[in-house]
Scaffold this active site. Structure first.
Site, PDB file in Angstrom:
ATOM      1  N   HIS A 104     -38.486 -37.753 -11.373  1.00 11.68           N
ATOM      2  CA  HIS A 104     -38.376 -37.243  -9.999  1.00 11.68           C
ATOM      3  C   HIS A 104     -39.663 -37.513  -9.229  1.00 11.68           C
ATOM      4  CE1 HIS A 104     -34.811 -35.229 -11.365  1.00 11.68           C
ATOM      5  NE2 HIS A 104     -35.474 -34.545 -12.257  1.00 11.68           N
ATOM      6  N   GLU A 122     -39.536 -29.260 -12.032  1.00 13.25           N
ATOM      7  CA  GLU A 122     -38.520 -28.426 -12.659  1.00 13.25           C
ATOM      8  C   GLU A 122     -39.039 -27.859 -13.961  1.00 13.25           C
ATOM      9  OE1 GLU A 122     -35.595 -31.621 -12.776  1.00 13.25           O
ATOM     10  OE2 GLU A 122     -35.727 -31.699 -14.956  1.00 13.25           O
ATOM     11  N   HIS A 179     -37.974 -37.979 -18.345  1.00 14.24           N
ATOM     12  CA  HIS A 179     -37.322 -36.937 -19.146  1.00 14.24           C
ATOM     13  C   HIS A 179     -35.828 -37.160 -19.242  1.00 14.24           C
ATOM     14  CE1 HIS A 179     -37.063 -35.476 -14.985  1.00 14.24           C
ATOM     15  NE2 HIS A 179     -35.946 -34.863 -15.349  1.00 14.24           N
ATOM     16  N   ARG A 199     -32.863 -42.691 -11.689  1.00 18.38           N
ATOM     17  CA  ARG A 199     -32.382 -43.027 -13.036  1.00 18.38           C
ATOM     18  C   ARG A 199     -33.043 -44.291 -13.535  1.00 18.38           C
ATOM     19  NH1 ARG A 199     -26.979 -42.580 -11.086  1.00 18.38           N
ATOM     20  NH2 ARG A 199     -26.651 -40.346 -11.076  1.00 18.38           N
TER      21      ARG A 199
HETATM   22 ZN    ZN Z   1     -34.634 -33.825 -14.021  1.00 18.62          ZN
END
Ligand code: ZN
Length: 334
Positions: A104, A122, A179, A199
């Protein structure tokens, strides 16, 4: 006492399962439901909110607001906190299959390249996982050249850092950290209110006959290199134990366990054993509003019944009440 009671939004995903129904009792739209957006004002899944009170004769106020509307029109509920959008998003993720290997952006990159969106920091609290499950967190490339080489050659097994995961583990995932959640994992995620994912690799899977889009160049732009966390397994466990600590322990065994603090949120795990007041949970003066998710057990807050799978916000200014019962909750504050 009034709670902002959330109606979660469910999302089907190619990697999703049915544990959001079997474990939490939510109504799900299909057997591949991957995400429950439990507390969200994001346009891609804006939760309906009921103001739930304990004044029985008045009953519950009906579903009239979206969380984004409350944030726009009733900012006093959030202690007058500034910001264009409600800052946080709480999800429960049921990964029956592996999620894509992803990364991200941070606020700065997202603002510039994603129409002013927020970046995404996150963190994950592992609710449950199959024995032997792993997660991907970080990578082994020492330089950007090596990173590009491995990605372009599709040598992902050499690139990624994969470690075992257990129920009760907790991970902070900063922007730039490669991740992936692997199949067999059920977790609660607290994140910035953002839906921006780049991605890197999707295992060659197809969705409706086509591969899902990859975002290699943007991934390359944002991946931290070398990775910020290159600790081995044992060091990771040690670092984890150092960061996590019991911040408050009551005589009856109730506790508040600090999990993480970063510029966007603080996240804690709360154990209620009989009784634990909001005052005991809050650090004096620091809280504008509180986000709670019940992850086990049942009980009440200020006379309002609570059970596993309930998500709610305690608005600014509520502070006298106590949790009663036997429960485990995740507590987040901005
Ligand atoms: Zn994520």
């Amino acid at each position: 006492m009034e709670l902002l009671w959330m109606e979660p939004v469910m999302k089907q995903m190619i990697w999703g399962g049915n544990r959001l129904r079997t474990e939490f009792g939510y109504e799900i739209p299909g057997e591949n439901t991957g995400e429950c957006w439990a507390i969200s004002a994001h346009p891609a899944g804006d939760c309906k909110v009921r103001i739930r009170n304990n004044r029985e004769q008045e009953g519950f106020t009906e579903l009239v607001y979206l969380l984004s509307e409350l944030w726009r029109d009733r900012r006093e509920l959030f202690g007058g906190m500034e910001g264009e959008v409600f800052p946080l998003l709480t999800k429960i993720i049921d990964a029956a299959e592996d999620l894509s290997i992803q990364v991200h952006p941070d606020n700065e990159y997202a603002k510039k390249h994603e129409n002013g969106a927020l970046g995404k920091t996150e963190c994950w609290y592992i609710l449950d996982c199959d024995p032997g499950t792993t997660i991907v967190i970080g990578h082994h490339a020492r330089t950007r050249e090596e990173l590009r080489e491995l990605v372009e050659a599709g040598r992902f097994s050499e690139l990624i850092r994969e470690i075992p995961v257990h129920p009760g583990d907790f991970f902070q995932i900063n922007p730039g950290c490669v991740h992936a959640i692997k199949g067999g994992t059920l977790l609660l995620e607290t994140q910035q209110s953002s839906d921006i994912t780049y991605r890197l690799y999707d295992y060659g899977r197809l969705q409706d006959g086509k591969p899902r889009e990859l975002h290699l160049e943007k991934s390359m732009d944002v991946i931290t290199c070398p990775a910020e966390n290159l600790l081995d397994e044992e060091e990771t466990v040690q670092a984890e134990e150092k960061r996590r600590h019991i911040r408050y322990q009551a005589e009856n065994g109730s506790f508040v366990e600090h999990l993480t603090v970063c510029p966007y949120f603080t996240v804690e795990r709360i154990g209620v054993k009989g009784k634990l007041s909001l005052e005991e949970i809050r650090e004096a003066g620091s809280v504008r509003f509180d986000i709670f998710s019940v992850i086990a057990g049942e009980g009440s807050l200020g006379g309002i019944a609570l059970k596993k799978g309930d998500h709610f916000i305690v608005p600014y200014g509520c502070g006298e009440e106590a949790f009663l019962g036997e429960m485990e909750l995740i507590h987040a504050t901005p």
